[in-house]
Every structure is written in C-alpha cells, then in structure tokens.
Design an enzyme around this catalytic site. Structure first.
Site, PDB file in Angstrom:
ATOM      1  N   HIS A  43      41.059  37.527  48.523  1.00 12.47           N
ATOM      2  CA  HIS A  43      42.027  37.916  49.564  1.00 12.47           C
ATOM      3  C   HIS A  43      41.340  38.110  50.920  1.00 12.47           C
ATOM      4  CE1 HIS A  43      45.223  38.474  46.581  1.00 12.47           C
ATOM      5  NE2 HIS A  43      44.325  39.057  45.829  1.00 12.47           N
ATOM      6  N   ASN A  69      51.220  40.208  44.082  1.00 12.61           N
ATOM      7  CA  ASN A  69      51.150  38.837  44.576  1.00 12.61           C
ATOM      8  C   ASN A  69      52.561  38.315  44.820  1.00 12.61           C
ATOM      9  OD1 ASN A  69      48.323  38.397  44.571  1.00 12.61           O
ATOM     10  ND2 ASN A  69      48.340  38.027  42.369  1.00 12.61           N
ATOM     11  N   TYR A 100      39.010  47.812  42.340  1.00 11.79           N
ATOM     12  CA  TYR A 100      39.480  47.810  43.721  1.00 11.79           C
ATOM     13  C   TYR A 100      38.868  48.949  44.532  1.00 11.79           C
ATOM     14  CZ  TYR A 100      42.791  43.979  43.393  1.00 11.79           C
ATOM     15  OH  TYR A 100      43.344  42.735  43.278  1.00 11.79           O
TER      16      TYR A 100
END
Length: 486
Positions: free
Chosen positions: A56, A129, A339
């Site tokens: 990303h 997404n 993350y």
C-alpha cells in the site's frame, strides 16, 4: 540457482516443519504467540523496505465524517454508533497494494480502503480493501505472497512466473484472482469503488451479547471500472489519475460518499454455516445474511500536507474501541501484530502521537520515551502501574468479551478446503461480455509465464471452478484442455 532438496529454515538455521499454517489453539485458534516462526516471518517482512510502506505504498487520503443513519445499539455498544444522526470525524486512505510509491494508479491491483474514526473512546481503524475476499487466509503466507508481487531480485522486473507459480500452488487464491482479473480489477477512480472489511469482526452490545459482522461500504458515485487497455494508457498519460481525481472532486465541492452496511451473523451460526465464516477467501451469501444499513461516510476536506497526513497516517485492524472486537480469522490475527509493528518501524514508536493519528479522546498510558517523542513525555507523573499515586487504572467493564477456545497447539489448516464453489459462482454470475474480458485479462497476464507446468496447474483450478472457465483459458494460451476435474 537454488539447490534441490534444501530444508527451509528459520533465520537462525533451525528447520521449519510447516510453512503453510500458523500454530493455533484448535482448528479455529486464536493464533498462538509461541509460533516463533510466524512472528519471525512477519517481523522480518515488516522491515524489508525503508522507508516506504511494504504494501500500500502509493495512496491518497482525505478527511471527512461518518454519520449514523440506523440504530445498531442492539448489536454494539461502540459509542460512535450510539445515536442516529451522530457524526464522527474520520480520515481515509485509499491505495494500490503491490506497487512502489511512484507506481501508476491505474494498474490491475486491489485497492486499500482504510478508515480511521476519531471516536470519543479512542481511534477505531477499519482497514480493508475494495474486494470482499483476499488471496490467502493465513498470515504466515503473507510475506511470501507479497514477495511474488514485488520485483525479481536479479532482474528488478515484475515477475509473472512467481505470481502464477504461487497462485497455482495456493488454490485458496482463486476467488480473489477471479475478482482481480475481472472488470473490477481496475477501478476508474477511488470514488467509484466499494470498500469491504473482508475480515469478520465481532460486535458486542451493552449486555455482553455478541454477533459476527462483515462491513460493506457502498459507493454513492456508482461503480466505474477501466478496461486493461484504458488502464495501461492512463498509466502512461497520467499515472496519478486516482490521486488527482480524489483531490479535485473534494476541492470542487463534489464530496464523495459511501453508505456503510453490515452483514450480521449470530455467533452460533459460525459452527454450522456451509463456509467457514472466518476464512477471508470466502464471502457470506447476502441471501443468508442481508445487508443492514449503519451510516454514511462523506469526504469533504483535502489534506493540507501530503506527508504529514497521508504518508504518516497509520492504520491497524488492532486499533479497536469497546463494542468492537476481532474474530479467529487467521489472516486477521496475524495483521493485529504486523500492522502496528510496521508502523513502529516505519514511522516510529510514537506514531500514535502524530497529529494525523492522535486520538480526539484523552490518552493516559505509561508508555514513555522512544524516538521522536515530541510532547512532554508524561512530565513528572507516575510512570508505572500498579501504583498508589492515583495514576490511571484499568476499567474492567471495558474488557473484551470472553469466548471459549479448545484444542491442541499445532500448525493446522482450515477445516474446509472448498476453494472452487464461490469462484465458480462468481464466474457464472458474469455476463457474456464480462466473461470474455475476464478470460482475455487472464490470458494476457499468463502468457509471459515461461513454465507450461505452472500454466496447466492454474488452468486446473479454473476448470474445477467451472469447466468453461478452464477450457477458455487453456484455449487462449494454446494449451491442451483439461479432460476432467482432478
């Protein structure tokens, strides 16, 4: 050249017994932190790119608000969803997945759809997404999958051999591959696409009762996509087309908006539903669990500084608020670690204190020091807990709802391995013209693959989803047509 019959090892040289399945407590988990191979893979993977995002990397963002339009308090006690008409400020970042920071916006790739809600109980991140499923369903495979999307270590070129080799050896990817290669694979803009949580989450109400949920953001602008030819042309003419479109729309007062819906599943249905509801490569039928409206998201303000807001924005599915919890989805469980860890590495241990990430709610922690600590670092207040100095204390009423786990600690697969039914159903839902474009896109993407063995292996997956699907791809590649399902 790699030698044959070499054992896969950890970075410290120990042989790896299972590189396909993370270690869980029973078949549904949760994932065990004692799986040091999983932790090593994810932690190393997060540190493989400096300093852009590993995935990303190319994206655009905007500020806006979320307004509740339907009463969902019977399902969740989340404060920002407590009253119809209530508005919560938010920040959204859209992105492509595989390309570098300078890549084109109009490539065939899933789009990231990350929303940060600045709620009165702290930030809530919904990180999804523009597709309802994903390529893999266990986080232990994620570094390997993304490696196939990146550049060859010798040629520094994109490598279709790696892409299709991995997909052909990972049949769970077939559903997402079908979506990616369809018309939906290249959205016309960030405004003209839906968004999904993909993962299953858990909502809990004031009484402690829970339900499983999936999120669906439905664009009010309508769905628009690009053909392969249009996407390639636009990549050369205006590689920042999506970024430009979003900025200009907001600048001109044409504020993009999405309606948020959820699918709601009773907890007990998870044990009997015909697909594992925690498998992120599968969807829940909307006939079984209809969409229920929650609210409306509007983007009405552009960033003042791209780096400070869009580039330094950090999102994690582990950024939760009371009333919203996670599920045993093995891919989600790995993301809960990966993350936050990626942000600590890329932006710093104090990334949550940056203005774009800072909660609107008061923050009271015992975390101190670290690079780029730019506030007063807690001053001279108490810096440990428990303490007898009236420092912040836990609030037991905000503990996540308990749920039972059982089983043997082991590296295990999902109980269900039907990778073909939903992909086949999707293929049969397409119109004649949509199928033709799908086949054309797949054939064009697979032609550069050097190995006929890889092509035939992937064709078998298409054939198992629907014979016509496999036959048309085989004919397009000039290969023999499968005679039967294997």
């Amino acid at each position: 050249m790699t030698k044959k019959n070499q054992h896969l090892t950890t970075s410290w040289g120990a042989p790896v017994g299972d590189n396909q399945h993370s270690m869980t407590a029973g078949s549904r988990g949760p994932t065990l932190i004692q799986d040091v191979h999983l932790l090593e893979k994810l932690a190393h993977f997060n540190r493989e790119r400096v300093p852009e995002r590993v995935v990303h990397a190319k994206g655009a963002g905007a500020h806006g608000y979320f307004e509740v339009t339907k009463d969902v308090t019977s399902y969740t006690k989340a404060a920002f969803l407590s009253d119809v008409g209530k508005r919560t400020p938010l920040f959204v970042r859209f992105s492509t997945v595989a390309g570098e920071n300078g890549s084109a916006d109009s490539v065939r790739d899933p789009r990231g759809f990350a929303v940060k809600f600045y709620t009165e109980e702290g930030n809530y991140d919904l990180v999804g997404n523009n597709t309802p499923v994903f390529f893999i369903r266990d986080a232990i495979k994620f570094p390997d999958f993304i490696h196939t999307q990146k550049r060859h270590p010798a040629t520094h070129l994109k490598n279709p051999n790696a892409v299709w080799d991995f997909w052909s050896l990972s049949p769970e990817s077939l559903h997402q591959v079908t979506i990616l290669m369809s018309d939906r694979g290249i959205p016309a803009t960030y405004r003209h696409m839906h968004g999904f949580s993909s993962h299953t989450f858990k909502w809990v109400n004031e009484d402690g009762d829970g339900v499983w949920v999936k999120y669906h953001f439905k664009t009010e602008q309508g769905i628009k996509n690009l053909t392969e030819e249009m996407g390639q042309r636009l990549a050369g003419e205006n590689p920042d087309s999506h970024t430009e479109d979003l900025y200009n729309a907001i600048e001109n007062g044409d504020y993009p908006a999405w309606r948020l819906y959820v699918q709601i599943m009773p907890l007990e249905d998870a044990d009997t539903y015909r697909f594992d509801p925690f498998d992120v490569t599968k969807v829940w039928s909307q006939k079984d669990y209809p969409l229920q409206e929650v609210g409306r998201m509007v983007l009405d303000r552009n960033p003042e500084n791209y780096f400070a807001e869009v580039e330094q924005a950090t999102f994690s599915p582990g950024t939760l608020v009371p009333g919203i919890d996670v599920s045993p989805d093995k891919m989600l469980q790995g993301r809960l670690f990966a993350y936050h860890d990626a942000h600590r590495y890329r932006v710093g241990a104090n990334h949550q204190a940056l203005p774009i990430n800072r909660p609107k709610a008061d923050v009271h922690t015992y975390q101190r020091d670290g690079q780029m600590r730019f506030d007063n670092n807690g001053g001279g207040s108490v810096y440990y807990e428990p303490n007898s100095l009236n420092g912040p204390k836990e609030s037991p009423q905000h503990k996540p709802a308990a749920y039972p786990v059982s089983g043997v600690a082991d590296s295990v697969a999902y109980d269900q391995d039907d990778h073909y039914t939903q992909a086949g159903d999707l293929y049969r839902l397409l119109t004649k013209d949509e199928r033709t474009r799908l086949i054309s896109n797949i054939v064009g993407a697979m032609k550069p693959v050097e190995s006929d063995e890889i092509k035939r292996r992937q064709i078998q997956h298409f054939y198992k989803a629907d014979p016509e699907y496999g036959i048309r791809v085989a004919e397009g590649l000039g290969l023999s047509v499968p005679s039967k399902r294997k």
